[in-house]
Design a protein around this motif. Sequence first.
Motif, mmCIF file in Angstrom:
data_model
loop_
_atom_site.group_PDB
_atom_site.id
_atom_site.type_symbol
_atom_site.label_atom_id
_atom_site.label_comp_id
_atom_site.label_asym_id
_atom_site.label_seq_id
_atom_site.Cartn_x
_atom_site.Cartn_y
_atom_site.Cartn_z
ATOM 1 N N GLN A 387 54.363 29.563 78.926
ATOM 2 C CA GLN A 387 55.036 30.937 78.290
ATOM 3 C C GLN A 387 54.851 31.867 79.387
ATOM 4 O OE1 GLN A 387 55.871 30.506 75.067
ATOM 5 N NE2 GLN A 387 56.338 32.611 74.524
ATOM 6 N N ALA A 388 53.872 32.085 79.961
ATOM 7 C CA ALA A 388 53.543 33.108 80.861
ATOM 8 C C ALA A 388 54.362 32.939 82.159
ATOM 9 C CB ALA A 388 52.070 33.252 81.351
ATOM 10 N N VAL A 396 62.306 34.206 79.488
ATOM 11 C CA VAL A 396 62.249 34.602 78.221
ATOM 12 C C VAL A 396 63.121 35.698 77.959
ATOM 13 C CG1 VAL A 396 60.544 35.604 76.545
ATOM 14 C CG2 VAL A 396 59.798 33.822 77.847
ATOM 15 N N ASP A 397 63.275 36.716 78.804
ATOM 16 C CA ASP A 397 64.118 37.873 78.751
ATOM 17 C C ASP A 397 65.841 37.215 78.764
ATOM 18 O OD1 ASP A 397 62.457 39.780 78.849
ATOM 19 O OD2 ASP A 397 62.415 39.978 80.897
ATOM 20 N N TYR A 398 65.931 36.235 79.339
ATOM 21 C CA TYR A 398 67.317 35.701 79.355
ATOM 22 C C TYR A 398 67.644 35.053 78.050
ATOM 23 C CZ TYR A 398 71.457 33.137 80.826
ATOM 24 O OH TYR A 398 72.819 32.560 80.733
ATOM 25 N N LEU A 399 66.754 34.488 77.658
ATOM 26 C CA LEU A 399 66.804 33.795 76.243
ATOM 27 C C LEU A 399 67.084 34.939 75.104
ATOM 28 C CD1 LEU A 399 64.469 30.715 76.408
ATOM 29 C CD2 LEU A 399 66.933 30.783 76.786
ATOM 30 N N LYS A 400 66.112 35.996 75.312
ATOM 31 C CA LYS A 400 66.235 37.046 74.147
ATOM 32 C C LYS A 400 67.712 37.706 74.505
ATOM 33 C CE LYS A 400 61.704 38.395 74.692
ATOM 34 N NZ LYS A 400 60.922 39.584 74.833
ATOM 35 N N PRO A 409 65.324 25.102 69.950
ATOM 36 C CA PRO A 409 64.911 23.694 70.951
ATOM 37 C C PRO A 409 65.144 24.073 72.355
ATOM 38 C CG PRO A 409 66.429 22.789 69.178
ATOM 39 C CD PRO A 409 66.413 24.405 69.124
ATOM 40 N N ILE A 410 64.332 23.850 73.196
ATOM 41 C CA ILE A 410 64.509 23.925 74.699
ATOM 42 C C ILE A 410 64.395 22.518 75.365
ATOM 43 C CG2 ILE A 410 63.615 25.071 76.776
ATOM 44 C CD1 ILE A 410 62.752 27.497 75.050
ATOM 45 N N PHE A 419 61.264 27.490 71.323
ATOM 46 C CA PHE A 419 61.274 28.771 71.716
ATOM 47 C C PHE A 419 60.527 29.604 70.931
ATOM 48 C CE2 PHE A 419 62.918 33.070 71.935
ATOM 49 C CZ PHE A 419 62.449 33.545 73.353
ATOM 50 N N THR A 420 59.147 30.170 71.299
ATOM 51 C CA THR A 420 58.493 31.095 70.462
ATOM 52 C C THR A 420 58.402 32.173 71.393
ATOM 53 O OG1 THR A 420 56.696 29.738 71.175
ATOM 54 C CG2 THR A 420 57.610 29.541 68.898
ATOM 55 N N ASP A 421 58.502 33.484 70.622
ATOM 56 C CA ASP A 421 58.267 34.929 71.462
ATOM 57 C C ASP A 421 57.460 35.736 70.501
ATOM 58 O OD1 ASP A 421 58.279 36.387 73.804
ATOM 59 O OD2 ASP A 421 59.452 37.597 72.602
#
Length: 451
Positions: A387-388, A396-400, A409-410, A419-421
């Motif tokens: 995750q880090a 993560v930013d892009y996905l958000k 699913p990734i 995907f979990t954030d």
Amino acid sequence: MFIDEVTVKIRGGSGGNGMVSYIKSRHKAFKGPDGGTGGKGGDVYIFTKATINSLSRFRYSKQKYGQNGEAGKKRADGRGAIDLILEVPTGTCIFDLNGKVLADLHSDGMKILLAKGGVGGKGNRALITKNNTYPQYCEKGQPGEELEVRFELKMCADVGIIGFPNVGKSTFIAKVSNAKPKIANYPFTTLIPNLGMVPINDLDSILMADIPGIIEGAHNGHGLGHQFLRHIERTGFLLHVIDLFPYDGVEAFESFEKVNQELQKYSEKLSIKKQIIALNKSDMPEAEESYEKFKKQLKKGGYKEEIHLISALTGKGTKELVYRIAELLKEFPPKQEVYQVKYEKPGDRPLKIEMDLDEGWFLSGTNIERVVSMTNFEQEQSVQRLQAIMNGMGIVDYLKEHKAENGDPIFVGDICFHFTDDSFESKFAEYEGYKYQENIEDENEDEDEKE
Ligand SMILES: Nc1nc2c(ncn2[C@@H]2O[C@H](COP(=O)(O)OP(=O)(O)OP(=O)(O)O)[C@@H](O)[C@H]2O)c(=O)[nH]1
Ligand SMILES: [Mg+2]
């Protein structure tokens, strides 16, 4: 069995898995993680050897995988695997499955790295950081590189012997060299190329290649086809052997032109290669008349090739021809490199993120694939680290930004996770009613209508 073309799947060995373990002894000064790192997977190399003359060793073994590295142990790292070295004949060309030349191994003793073994996964001892002094996770070994390639052997002879079937090509090479090919009075006696070493003097010798006969339509697979022509591509020039007497209704000059047309259809390069002519079977009655006729036809056709009258059977004229060949080789040496291609490994692939509305997110790229393949999804800290890293790579930013939802699913290679954030839930409200959501609904409606 002579094999000059084969497709092989190649894979470097996987790195060994890391280990999670801890020193617990009360007496040791250091207590804590001591799991070792896995050993490196074996690389796969290709090595050329002139003493091998066919790719037959791959006939029943079309998958060549490097050895895996040993797993990390308690207090010790795993051993690295030994490399796999695949020996191939000198003159082997390596192509990818799209036909692109990857390497031309034209000389003896060339060695190239084709598939790298994976690095070993770190054990928890190697994962100690300032922020995590007691890692409870380890990495998995990295899978080795994998690729499918075609090996094609192009022999490295000085001179190539071509001609119609049954003209005496094999009889000639048998007479002047150490080759012992099959000779018989029917077409297509020779089914595979023969190499013959022709001694010139104490120091020099010439390597000749006798290939199966070529007939009209060889490019369409008639006779034995024209695939054997690849073995004379590297030669300095060609010796075109012609029967002074008609065979199967085809006269000497006609066979000369027919074979040349087939060369032309095979490749421009081969058709412009220098040729000299050996008119064979001069021991037969009426050879002189046929010789005169051929000379005239050749001149009339505008050809300038030099002609040698020989009898491969009795050996008349063959010595003179061999000396002439040796002389011509100085002017027309073999081209050892058909393609001047040095093997270049494909570079790192950049990160690519693609979305498929039905399936989820697809991430590809050298780095992300490596990190994901080395993640132990059953270890919490290992997943947190992934995750880090994904955060650090901006994924993560892009996905958000692109409105990924928790639980999407990734896919990375053949691995799928969700995907979990943590910070995502709160932000989600801002995105309510966005287009992606609408699209999905629209699609569902369409499906409803169809039903
Ligand atoms: N009289 C005579 N016969 C020959 C001569 N050279 C070859 N032959 C005969 O011609 C026939 C064919 O000879 P090969 O050497 O097998 O011919 P090739 O060109 O290699 O034939 P393929 O391999 O089928 O293409 C055999 O019967 C040989 O004995 C020659 O100089 N004189
Ligand atoms: Mg033959």
